[in-house]
Motif scaffolding. Sequence first.
Motif, PDB file in Angstrom:
ATOM      1  N   THR A 170       0.786  -1.073  -0.172  1.00 12.70           N
ATOM      2  CA  THR A 170      -0.084  -0.008  -0.125  1.00 12.70           C
ATOM      3  C   THR A 170       0.827   1.258  -0.038  1.00 12.70           C
ATOM      4  O   THR A 170       0.530   2.235  -0.618  1.00 12.70           O
ATOM      5  CB  THR A 170      -1.056  -0.008   1.164  1.00 12.70           C
ATOM      6  N   GLY A 222     -14.317   4.603  -0.576  1.00  4.03           N
ATOM      7  CA  GLY A 222     -15.090   5.601  -0.050  1.00  4.03           C
ATOM      8  C   GLY A 222     -16.065   6.008  -0.863  1.00  4.03           C
ATOM      9  O   GLY A 222     -15.782   6.268  -2.096  1.00  4.03           O
ATOM     10  N   TYR A 269      -6.241   5.152  -9.428  1.00  3.98           N
ATOM     11  CA  TYR A 269      -5.885   4.381  -8.146  1.00  3.98           C
ATOM     12  C   TYR A 269      -7.268   3.918  -7.500  1.00  3.98           C
ATOM     13  O   TYR A 269      -8.041   4.733  -7.228  1.00  3.98           O
ATOM     14  CB  TYR A 269      -5.116   5.447  -7.128  1.00  3.98           C
ATOM     15  N   ALA A 307       0.530   6.836  -6.481  1.00  2.00           N
ATOM     16  CA  ALA A 307      -0.806   7.763  -6.682  1.00  2.00           C
ATOM     17  C   ALA A 307      -0.653   9.148  -6.336  1.00  2.00           C
ATOM     18  O   ALA A 307      -1.522   9.816  -6.313  1.00  2.00           O
ATOM     19  CB  ALA A 307      -2.116   7.090  -5.933  1.00  2.00           C
ATOM     20  N   LEU A 344      -0.062  10.556  -3.321  1.00  2.35           N
ATOM     21  CA  LEU A 344      -0.679  10.660  -2.078  1.00  2.35           C
ATOM     22  C   LEU A 344       0.091  10.697  -1.174  1.00  2.35           C
ATOM     23  O   LEU A 344      -0.084  11.305   0.147  1.00  2.35           O
ATOM     24  CB  LEU A 344      -2.071   9.629  -1.766  1.00  2.35           C
ATOM     25  N   GLU A 361      -5.497  -4.335  -3.627  1.00  2.00           N
ATOM     26  CA  GLU A 361      -6.435  -5.447  -3.103  1.00  2.00           C
ATOM     27  C   GLU A 361      -7.841  -5.560  -3.562  1.00  2.00           C
ATOM     28  O   GLU A 361      -9.004  -5.399  -3.001  1.00  2.00           O
ATOM     29  CB  GLU A 361      -6.338  -5.548  -1.692  1.00  2.00           C
ATOM     30  N   ARG A 398     -14.679   3.949 -11.176  1.00  2.00           N
ATOM     31  CA  ARG A 398     -14.159   5.495 -10.641  1.00  2.00           C
ATOM     32  C   ARG A 398     -12.730   5.742 -10.964  1.00  2.00           C
ATOM     33  O   ARG A 398     -12.158   6.763 -11.754  1.00  2.00           O
ATOM     34  CB  ARG A 398     -14.439   6.020  -9.370  1.00  2.00           C
ATOM     35  N   PRO A 417      -8.056   2.354  -3.913  1.00  2.00           N
ATOM     36  CA  PRO A 417      -7.407   2.199  -2.617  1.00  2.00           C
ATOM     37  C   PRO A 417      -8.169   0.879  -2.101  1.00  2.00           C
ATOM     38  O   PRO A 417      -9.066   0.188  -2.900  1.00  2.00           O
ATOM     39  CB  PRO A 417      -7.808   3.070  -1.746  1.00  2.00           C
ATOM     40  N   ASP A 418      -7.426   0.381  -1.048  1.00  7.51           N
ATOM     41  CA  ASP A 418      -8.003  -0.900  -0.485  1.00  7.51           C
ATOM     42  C   ASP A 418      -9.365  -0.914   0.237  1.00  7.51           C
ATOM     43  O   ASP A 418      -9.656  -1.539   1.341  1.00  7.51           O
ATOM     44  CB  ASP A 418      -6.727  -1.737   0.142  1.00  7.51           C
ATOM     45  N   PHE A 419      -9.935   0.346   0.140  1.00  9.17           N
ATOM     46  CA  PHE A 419     -11.123   0.587   1.082  1.00  9.17           C
ATOM     47  C   PHE A 419     -11.907   1.425  -0.306  1.00  9.17           C
ATOM     48  O   PHE A 419     -11.344   1.996  -1.144  1.00  9.17           O
ATOM     49  CB  PHE A 419     -10.935   1.506   2.241  1.00  9.17           C
ATOM     50  N   ARG A 442       0.504   4.032  -2.856  1.00 10.20           N
ATOM     51  CA  ARG A 442       0.156   5.568  -2.270  1.00 10.20           C
ATOM     52  C   ARG A 442       1.374   6.495  -2.875  1.00 10.20           C
ATOM     53  O   ARG A 442       0.885   7.571  -3.257  1.00 10.20           O
ATOM     54  CB  ARG A 442       0.056   5.714  -0.890  1.00 10.20           C
TER      55      ARG A 442
END
Lengths: 312, 303
Positions: free
Chosen positions: A41, A84, A78, A48, A50, A158, A145, A80-82, A45
């Motif tokens: 991660t 939003g 990108y 990306a 970030l 992931e 997205r 992410p592993d969550f 990041r």
Amino acid sequence: MLKIENLKKNYGSFPALKGLNLEIPDGALHGFVGPNGAGKTTTMRILATLMKPTSGTAFVDGTDVVKEGHKARKLVGYMPDFFGVYDSLKCWEYLDFYARCYRIGAAERKRMIRQLLELVQLEEKENEYVDALSRGMKQRLCLARSLIHDPKLLILDEPASGMDPRARAEMKGILRTLREMGKTVLISSHILPELAEMCDSLTILDHGQLVFSGNVDELSDKMNGNAPLDIRLTEGCGGEQVETAVRCLKEMPAVIEITQEEPFLLRIRLENGADVCEDVLRQLIMKGVPVCDFHRAPMNLEKVFMEVTQGA
Amino acid sequence: MLNPIMAFSATRRMRSFKTMLIVIVYVAALLILAIAFLSPFFNDVVYLSTMTRGPLCYLALLAGQFGLLILIAPAMTSASVAGERERQTLDLLLVTNTGSFRIVIGKVMESFAMLALLILCGLPVMSLCLLTGGVSLLHILIGELFLLAEAFACVSIGVFCSSVSRSTVFSGVISYLVILAIGVVTALPFLSGYPQRITDVVYDRAKYAALTAGEARAMISPLLYLNPGFGLMALIQGELHFFSSYAELKGWGRILCTWLMADRAGWIFIALACAAGMLVISAILLGLASLMIRKGTKTIKSN
Ligand SMILES: Nc1ncnc2c1ncn2[C@@H]1O[C@H](COP(=O)(O)OP(=O)(O)OP(=O)(O)O)[C@@H](O)[C@H]1O
Ligand SMILES: [Mg+2]
């Protein structure tokens, strides 16, 4: 397409990445594997934009992600592993919002949203509220997205976690389509066999260090070359025969480890790169050991993963 | 192109019934205030022989809105960035082509638009003061401008605090503290020899009468132009001469004298200067916020 140069990242005094070098060619589907806390991660990041690395840098299509963040953002998608998501927004509005953030014109937005919803098979959900989607659907919406600005490099952290087997299969299908579209994809996972199945090439990361990078066949070859040898003696041949075998093996310098798995099954480990299999067999036969089976223990990818990431 | 963050929050906001409710409650509160102060009731209770009901109503509405904005703005903006962080959507925004400053401006505008809507909805109520005389249209217009500047400043403070916070609650709390701190720090001149210097002039009627606007402005401590309360008092004092009757008092009178000085300096000038002061503070905070918005982003571990 992607070139990572000596990337280092410290969180305080803790080194999460210890000088990572990696190159991924155009159009590749590249897997990024490692146990928890390996630094996957963190790497993603940084790519990306970030996070800034402590030192080193990475280039996406020749653009420096550290110095030219603004340019790099157009090239990188990108996920992410969550996931939003905003409530009280419909699926198409959700995508439309991010499309606007990428400053895409109205006509292009509309076309892109339709195309992406089709890609992730959410066309019927276009007018439903995002918070009413199932977990897998949200994940697919998030994938859509990350593709909204037609990036060249797609970074998926992931993406398959929390998906049922069917959704995983669908995800694989989507990834294949993306490859056909000519995108370069970097995808991370804990599960080596699963990644090996869908990726062209792999990188294994552990404790912030690169353990292996290359294509999947290379990995199994490399590991198999080092796999232990199983030697089975004829059942009921007597304890002294086994002892003879063990003594004989101990005399050979290339043999670094001997374990007795079962009464008549010996497993030996050879020195790295030692090509002495025939020799071992010949010696045993000459000593009159009744060998009835002699083969390399097969390594599956699960074992490879455990092997590679231990004690690094 | 329209700032996407603002456009999108307008969509969400207009979809919710809450927005309508807030506007109705706000206007209703102002209306009650206006009616109370316009009715003869207060003339009997409070000693206000020099004032007519119009200015009193103006004072109540202006001060009421001034206070309400300070209460509402932090509550409204506390989630602006911190909420995105909690919802884990901030990263998704930061990887887009919308730069940090544009994100911050979008966040400010989405809340400011709402407050501006409230202030403008309050305008018809404000104009009720015109009915009884004593208040001019100019007063009302400058008052509105002042309130808009105040709303912008409060929203900027809120967004700044939100962009440095991990949680919405924490952001709200520090917003109120920052507002309080700005009010206190910019009022510090009152603790120095400053009020004495002012009263020396004001109590000397000849000197006071001879004072030009320029001289009066020079006497006011520059820090006070950053104090919104000072602007509010100047507006109320204005041509309404609210504080005149108290000027002879010692103690509080010394502080009130500052507004008599403001009187000389021109209340429009003071009110606009304070509005400008608030905008300067806003600009600085927004610049800082756009630097901090990326710093505050840490990996929130989901596994
Ligand atoms: N914000 C942070 N502050 C301090 N340490 C961090 C931070 N983020 C990650 N780390 C540490 O850096 C290391 C690498 O973390 P990273 O999230 O990159 O691992 P990962 O490979 O993605 O693991 P996982 O498979 O669990 O997702 C971990 O030891 C983690 O504790
Ligand atoms: Mg991770």
